[in-house]
Design a protein around this motif. Structure first.
Motif, short mmCIF file in Angstrom:
data_model
loop_
_atom_site.label_atom_id
_atom_site.label_comp_id
_atom_site.label_asym_id
_atom_site.label_seq_id
_atom_site.Cartn_x
_atom_site.Cartn_y
_atom_site.Cartn_z
N LEU A 250 0.78 -1.08 0.10
CA LEU A 250 -0.01 -0.03 0.02
C LEU A 250 0.98 1.20 0.14
CD1 LEU A 250 -2.82 1.13 -0.02
CD2 LEU A 250 -2.59 1.14 2.67
N VAL A 251 0.87 1.97 -0.82
CA VAL A 251 1.58 3.14 -1.12
C VAL A 251 0.84 4.40 -0.95
CG1 VAL A 251 3.26 2.06 -2.57
CG2 VAL A 251 1.53 3.30 -3.65
N ASP A 252 1.77 5.77 -0.88
CA ASP A 252 1.18 7.05 -0.50
C ASP A 252 0.56 7.76 -1.71
OD1 ASP A 252 3.55 7.73 -1.57
OD2 ASP A 252 4.06 9.01 0.04
N GLN A 253 0.72 7.11 -3.11
CA GLN A 253 0.43 7.89 -4.00
C GLN A 253 -0.37 6.99 -5.21
OE1 GLN A 253 2.88 10.65 -6.19
NE2 GLN A 253 4.49 9.30 -6.02
N ASP A 254 -0.81 7.34 -5.96
CA ASP A 254 -1.50 6.48 -7.01
C ASP A 254 -0.21 6.77 -8.36
OD1 ASP A 254 -2.45 5.63 -9.54
OD2 ASP A 254 -4.33 6.63 -9.45
N PRO A 255 0.34 5.81 -8.58
CA PRO A 255 1.53 5.71 -9.52
C PRO A 255 1.11 6.12 -10.91
CG PRO A 255 1.02 3.50 -8.97
CD PRO A 255 0.12 4.19 -8.24
N PHE A 256 -0.47 6.10 -11.13
CA PHE A 256 -0.66 6.34 -12.64
C PHE A 256 -1.00 7.82 -12.61
CE2 PHE A 256 -1.71 1.99 -12.10
CZ PHE A 256 -0.89 1.47 -13.23
N SER A 257 -1.28 8.73 -11.71
CA SER A 257 -1.34 10.12 -11.64
C SER A 257 -0.62 10.57 -10.28
CB SER A 257 -2.79 10.48 -11.25
OG SER A 257 -3.51 9.63 -10.43
N PRO A 258 0.72 10.26 -10.17
CA PRO A 258 1.53 10.71 -9.08
C PRO A 258 1.61 12.31 -8.70
CG PRO A 258 3.15 10.28 -10.85
CD PRO A 258 1.44 9.82 -11.39
N GLN A 259 1.38 12.72 -7.47
CA GLN A 259 1.52 14.06 -6.99
C GLN A 259 3.17 14.43 -6.91
OE1 GLN A 259 -1.27 15.77 -6.89
NE2 GLN A 259 -1.96 13.97 -7.91
N LYS A 260 3.88 13.55 -6.83
CA LYS A 260 5.35 13.72 -6.75
C LYS A 260 6.12 12.67 -7.75
CE LYS A 260 5.39 11.22 -2.57
NZ LYS A 260 5.37 11.10 -1.06
N SER A 261 7.32 12.89 -7.71
CA SER A 261 8.08 11.83 -8.55
C SER A 261 7.85 10.58 -8.08
CB SER A 261 9.57 12.30 -8.81
OG SER A 261 9.87 13.48 -9.13
N LEU A 262 7.82 9.55 -9.22
CA LEU A 262 7.70 8.02 -8.91
C LEU A 262 8.65 7.69 -7.86
CD1 LEU A 262 6.88 6.70 -12.35
CD2 LEU A 262 5.41 6.87 -10.40
N TRP A 263 9.82 8.09 -8.02
CA TRP A 263 11.14 7.75 -6.98
C TRP A 263 10.50 7.94 -5.64
CZ3 TRP A 263 13.86 10.76 -3.79
CH2 TRP A 263 13.97 12.08 -4.29
N GLN A 264 9.79 9.02 -5.43
CA GLN A 264 9.43 9.68 -3.95
C GLN A 264 8.25 8.70 -3.33
OE1 GLN A 264 9.03 13.70 -5.53
NE2 GLN A 264 10.67 14.27 -3.94
N THR A 265 7.70 7.83 -4.21
CA THR A 265 6.78 7.08 -3.56
C THR A 265 7.13 6.26 -2.33
OG1 THR A 265 5.63 6.67 -5.88
CG2 THR A 265 4.90 5.02 -4.30
N GLU A 266 6.34 6.45 -1.29
CA GLU A 266 6.53 5.71 -0.02
C GLU A 266 5.73 4.64 0.21
OE1 GLU A 266 9.00 6.50 1.97
OE2 GLU A 266 9.86 8.17 0.75
N VAL A 267 6.26 3.54 0.55
CA VAL A 267 5.45 2.34 1.14
C VAL A 267 4.70 2.62 2.38
CG1 VAL A 267 5.35 -0.17 1.59
CG2 VAL A 267 6.81 0.94 -0.23
N LEU A 268 3.42 2.31 2.50
CA LEU A 268 2.86 2.53 3.82
C LEU A 268 2.50 1.45 4.73
CD1 LEU A 268 0.17 5.26 2.91
CD2 LEU A 268 2.33 5.46 3.86
N GLN A 269 2.33 0.11 3.89
CA GLN A 269 2.02 -1.15 4.29
C GLN A 269 2.78 -2.23 3.48
OE1 GLN A 269 -2.04 -1.53 5.17
NE2 GLN A 269 -1.93 -0.39 6.91
N THR A 270 3.14 -3.18 4.02
CA THR A 270 3.49 -4.47 3.30
C THR A 270 2.63 -5.65 3.71
OG1 THR A 270 5.54 -3.85 3.23
CG2 THR A 270 5.31 -6.04 2.89
N TRP A 271 1.87 -6.07 2.58
CA TRP A 271 1.04 -7.40 3.16
C TRP A 271 1.54 -8.68 2.30
CZ3 TRP A 271 -4.12 -7.24 4.90
CH2 TRP A 271 -4.38 -5.78 5.41
N VAL A 272 1.74 -9.67 3.08
CA VAL A 272 2.21 -10.91 2.55
C VAL A 272 1.12 -12.05 2.97
CG1 VAL A 272 4.13 -12.65 2.73
CG2 VAL A 272 4.73 -10.40 2.75
N ARG A 273 0.46 -12.82 1.84
CA ARG A 273 -0.32 -13.69 1.97
C ARG A 273 -1.48 -13.22 2.71
NH1 ARG A 273 2.84 -19.60 2.92
NH2 ARG A 273 4.03 -19.38 0.94
#
Length: 146
Positions: A113-136
């Motif tokens: 779960l990330v802090d921005q929509d990569p298809f319409s980013p509000q900042k550079s894609l490299w600045q996308t931050e991970v908010l949560q990691t889900w496994v299984r």
């Protein structure tokens, strides 16, 4: 790829290297011919952050926007293609596409779960931050505010 600081841009060696590199990282050409392009971080050689690689694949620049206009920008991927390279195509490369790589019934539900929509980013894609990691299907890490 960055040549070492010992190379001078006007040197004959650098000119030959530039000619050889003109076909390197030709993602668009490969995708257009139907090649499956699996991507990963290649850590510790490069950043462990997948959005650094996604940014580079889409913009063909580094975090500072260099080179201006992107290196061989005609070889850039779309955001959709870059995300697929890091997910479903990476799973395919490890023969795990039936259980990993996309969110579908019967798959393991590994996702970020990330802090921005990569298809319409509000900042550079490299600045996308991970908010949560889900496994299984279980949240195993929380890193920021939702």
């Amino acid at each position: 790829m960055s040549p070492g600081p010992y190379l001078r841009l006007e040197s004959e060696h650098w000119q030959a290297q530039r000619r050889c590199l003109s076909g390197a990282y030709a993602w668009r050409s490969l995708l257009d011919q139907g090649t499956i392009n699996a991507a990963g971080s290649d850590f510790p050689v490069s950043s462990h952050r997948p959005f650094d690689g996604i940014h580079a694949a889409v913009t063909r620049t580094d975090r500072d926007g260099q080179p201006v206009g992107g290196w061989h920008h005609e070889q850039a991927m779309t955001v959709t293609e870059a995300l697929r390279a890091y997910t479903l195509d990476a799973a395919y490369a490890s023969h795990q596409e039936r259980i990993l790589g996309s969110i579908e019934p019967g798959k393991q539900a590994d996702l970020l779960l990330v802090d921005q929509d990569p298809f319409s980013p509000q900042k550079s894609l490299w600045q996308t931050e991970v908010l949560q990691t889900w496994v299984r299907g279980r949240c195993i890490g929380e890193y920021g505010q939702l």
